[in-house]
Scaffold this motif. Sequence first.
Motif, PDB file in Angstrom:
ATOM      1  N   ASN A 174       3.017   1.044   4.175  1.00  0.00           N
ATOM      2  CA  ASN A 174       2.479   2.362   3.831  1.00  0.00           C
ATOM      3  C   ASN A 174       3.193   3.487   4.583  1.00  0.00           C
ATOM      4  OD1 ASN A 174       0.306   4.529   4.880  1.00  0.00           O
ATOM      5  ND2 ASN A 174      -0.179   3.954   2.780  1.00  0.00           N
ATOM      6  N   GLU A 175       3.334   4.635   3.908  1.00  0.00           N
ATOM      7  CA  GLU A 175       4.074   5.767   4.461  1.00  0.00           C
ATOM      8  C   GLU A 175       3.556   6.218   5.826  1.00  0.00           C
ATOM      9  OE1 GLU A 175       4.233   6.170  -0.066  1.00  0.00           O
ATOM     10  OE2 GLU A 175       2.772   5.546   1.435  1.00  0.00           O
ATOM     11  N   GLY A 176       2.254   6.216   6.007  1.00  0.00           N
ATOM     12  CA  GLY A 176       1.694   6.714   7.257  1.00  0.00           C
ATOM     13  C   GLY A 176       1.352   5.654   8.277  1.00  0.00           C
ATOM     14  N   ASN A 177       0.939   4.485   7.796  1.00  0.00           N
ATOM     15  CA  ASN A 177       0.436   3.442   8.694  1.00  0.00           C
ATOM     16  C   ASN A 177       1.319   2.207   8.801  1.00  0.00           C
ATOM     17  OD1 ASN A 177      -2.001   4.954   9.156  1.00  0.00           O
ATOM     18  ND2 ASN A 177      -2.666   4.327   7.112  1.00  0.00           N
ATOM     19  N   GLY A 178       2.361   2.145   8.022  1.00  0.00           N
ATOM     20  CA  GLY A 178       3.223   0.973   8.066  1.00  0.00           C
ATOM     21  C   GLY A 178       2.571  -0.235   7.422  1.00  0.00           C
ATOM     22  N   ASN A 206       0.802  -1.235   0.000  1.00  0.00           N
ATOM     23  CA  ASN A 206       0.000   0.000   0.000  1.00  0.00           C
ATOM     24  C   ASN A 206       0.834   1.284   0.000  1.00  0.00           C
ATOM     25  OD1 ASN A 206      -2.463   1.406   0.007  1.00  0.00           O
ATOM     26  ND2 ASN A 206      -2.474   1.570   2.232  1.00  0.00           N
ATOM     27  N   ILE A 207       1.942   1.295  -0.728  1.00  0.00           N
ATOM     28  CA  ILE A 207       2.708   2.534  -0.919  1.00  0.00           C
ATOM     29  C   ILE A 207       1.864   3.485  -1.764  1.00  0.00           C
ATOM     30  CG2 ILE A 207       4.774   3.537  -1.969  1.00  0.00           C
ATOM     31  CD1 ILE A 207       5.371   2.019   0.573  1.00  0.00           C
ATOM     32  N   GLN A 208       1.731   4.741  -1.322  1.00  0.00           N
ATOM     33  CA  GLN A 208       0.805   5.662  -1.973  1.00  0.00           C
ATOM     34  C   GLN A 208       1.449   6.857  -2.677  1.00  0.00           C
ATOM     35  OE1 GLN A 208      -2.767   5.269  -2.243  1.00  0.00           O
ATOM     36  NE2 GLN A 208      -1.851   3.265  -1.860  1.00  0.00           N
ATOM     37  N   ASP A 209       2.650   7.201  -2.310  1.00  0.00           N
ATOM     38  CA  ASP A 209       3.273   8.394  -2.879  1.00  0.00           C
ATOM     39  C   ASP A 209       4.046   8.053  -4.160  1.00  0.00           C
ATOM     40  OD1 ASP A 209       5.956  10.271  -2.892  1.00  0.00           O
ATOM     41  OD2 ASP A 209       4.165  11.365  -2.287  1.00  0.00           O
ATOM     42  N   PRO A 210       3.718   8.684  -5.289  1.00  0.00           N
ATOM     43  CA  PRO A 210       4.399   8.370  -6.554  1.00  0.00           C
ATOM     44  C   PRO A 210       5.909   8.579  -6.485  1.00  0.00           C
ATOM     45  CG  PRO A 210       2.441   9.703  -6.952  1.00  0.00           C
ATOM     46  CD  PRO A 210       2.661   9.696  -5.474  1.00  0.00           C
ATOM     47  N   GLY A 211       6.333   9.661  -5.826  1.00  0.00           N
ATOM     48  CA  GLY A 211       7.759   9.931  -5.709  1.00  0.00           C
ATOM     49  C   GLY A 211       8.467   8.874  -4.883  1.00  0.00           C
ATOM     50  N   ALA A 262       9.325   5.814   3.973  1.00  0.00           N
ATOM     51  CA  ALA A 262       9.316   4.451   3.432  1.00  0.00           C
ATOM     52  C   ALA A 262      10.451   4.219   2.443  1.00  0.00           C
ATOM     53  CB  ALA A 262       7.962   4.172   2.761  1.00  0.00           C
ATOM     54  N   ALA A 263      10.695   5.192   1.564  1.00  0.00           N
ATOM     55  CA  ALA A 263      11.756   5.032   0.571  1.00  0.00           C
ATOM     56  C   ALA A 263      13.132   5.017   1.232  1.00  0.00           C
ATOM     57  CB  ALA A 263      11.679   6.152  -0.467  1.00  0.00           C
ATOM     58  N   VAL A 264      13.319   5.851   2.257  1.00  0.00           N
ATOM     59  CA  VAL A 264      14.606   5.896   2.958  1.00  0.00           C
ATOM     60  C   VAL A 264      14.845   4.601   3.716  1.00  0.00           C
ATOM     61  CG1 VAL A 264      15.950   7.065   4.747  1.00  0.00           C
ATOM     62  CG2 VAL A 264      14.590   8.413   3.141  1.00  0.00           C
ATOM     63  N   ALA A 265      13.824   4.118   4.423  1.00  0.00           N
ATOM     64  CA  ALA A 265      13.950   2.869   5.168  1.00  0.00           C
ATOM     65  C   ALA A 265      14.271   1.709   4.229  1.00  0.00           C
ATOM     66  CB  ALA A 265      12.664   2.585   5.937  1.00  0.00           C
ATOM     67  N   ALA A 266      13.570   1.652   3.115  1.00  0.00           N
ATOM     68  CA  ALA A 266      13.831   0.594   2.139  1.00  0.00           C
ATOM     69  C   ALA A 266      15.263   0.674   1.627  1.00  0.00           C
ATOM     70  CB  ALA A 266      12.839   0.694   0.980  1.00  0.00           C
ATOM     71  N   SER A 267      15.749   1.887   1.398  1.00  0.00           N
ATOM     72  CA  SER A 267      17.115   2.073   0.895  1.00  0.00           C
ATOM     73  C   SER A 267      18.151   1.565   1.882  1.00  0.00           C
ATOM     74  CB  SER A 267      17.363   3.556   0.602  1.00  0.00           C
ATOM     75  OG  SER A 267      16.466   4.043  -0.365  1.00  0.00           O
ATOM     76  N   VAL A 268      17.955   1.884   3.159  1.00  0.00           N
ATOM     77  CA  VAL A 268      18.883   1.434   4.195  1.00  0.00           C
ATOM     78  C   VAL A 268      18.970  -0.093   4.193  1.00  0.00           C
ATOM     79  CG1 VAL A 268      19.259   1.286   6.688  1.00  0.00           C
ATOM     80  CG2 VAL A 268      18.583   3.462   5.660  1.00  0.00           C
TER      81      VAL A 268
END
Length: 263
Positions: free
Chosen positions: A215-219, A120-125, A245-251
């Motif tokens: 998801n960015e807000g709810n995990g 449920n990732i919602q942000d296009p960027g 979410a993108a930063v956590a995934a990158s790490v």
Amino acid sequence: MITSTSNTKVKRLINLKKKKKLRDCEKVFLVEGIRMFREIPKDRILEIYATQAFMEKEGELIHRKASGYGIKTELLDDSVFDHVSDTKTPQGILCVARQRQDSLLEVSGGENPLLLVLDNIQDPGNLGTIVRTAEGAGITGIIMSEDCVDIYNPKTIRSTMGSVYRMPFVYVEDLVKTICCLKQKGIRFLAAHLKGSCAYDEVCYCQKSAFLIGNEGNGLRKEVAKCADQYIKIPMCGQVESLNAAVAASVLMFEAARQRRKS
């Protein structure tokens, strides 16, 4: 040269930019900007639109991309191109491209897969950044719940910086069922979670592994989080509780890449 925004082709481009349903129906998406145009595989280009200025400057590039496929470049007046463009400063080149069609088997296969599973990732960027980073970190495939943002959203496409052409991905209707099936193939699922029992760099990812990112807000949704074989956490300083979410995934992805380089 097309000089009117009421032109049928122009209206279709506008609808393709705005409407996921139409993109999926035609199995196409829009690519804009010179970098994205340079990197697109020739066999995925269906239509090319350019301004006169771009044609004069990069005509050889357009010819190279279109040669052998019988594609005729349509010229758009500057004002018409501005109308069609999804960017504030259009570069004068846009094309209609064929969508990628990967199966779950293609995305999750291989001898030693390293997967990213997005819930449920919602942000296009965010999604675009994740796709780009996944390619850089050596992720072998991305699996997304069907309610994730459309990867062919123009903002997502730009954020991938070309990785969307090369990164295998698939949307699945039932994420929990998919995870259960992949577990039977020996893939271990690790969830980035506040209740993580250990730090992300204390776990080995050299064997078949998959990261669950929510998801960015709810995990992660509870039913998805329950599928994890292990919860891991990224230790924080100060009063920060979690990362984008993108930063956590990158790490997580680059820690796995580091370990796999050394193994």
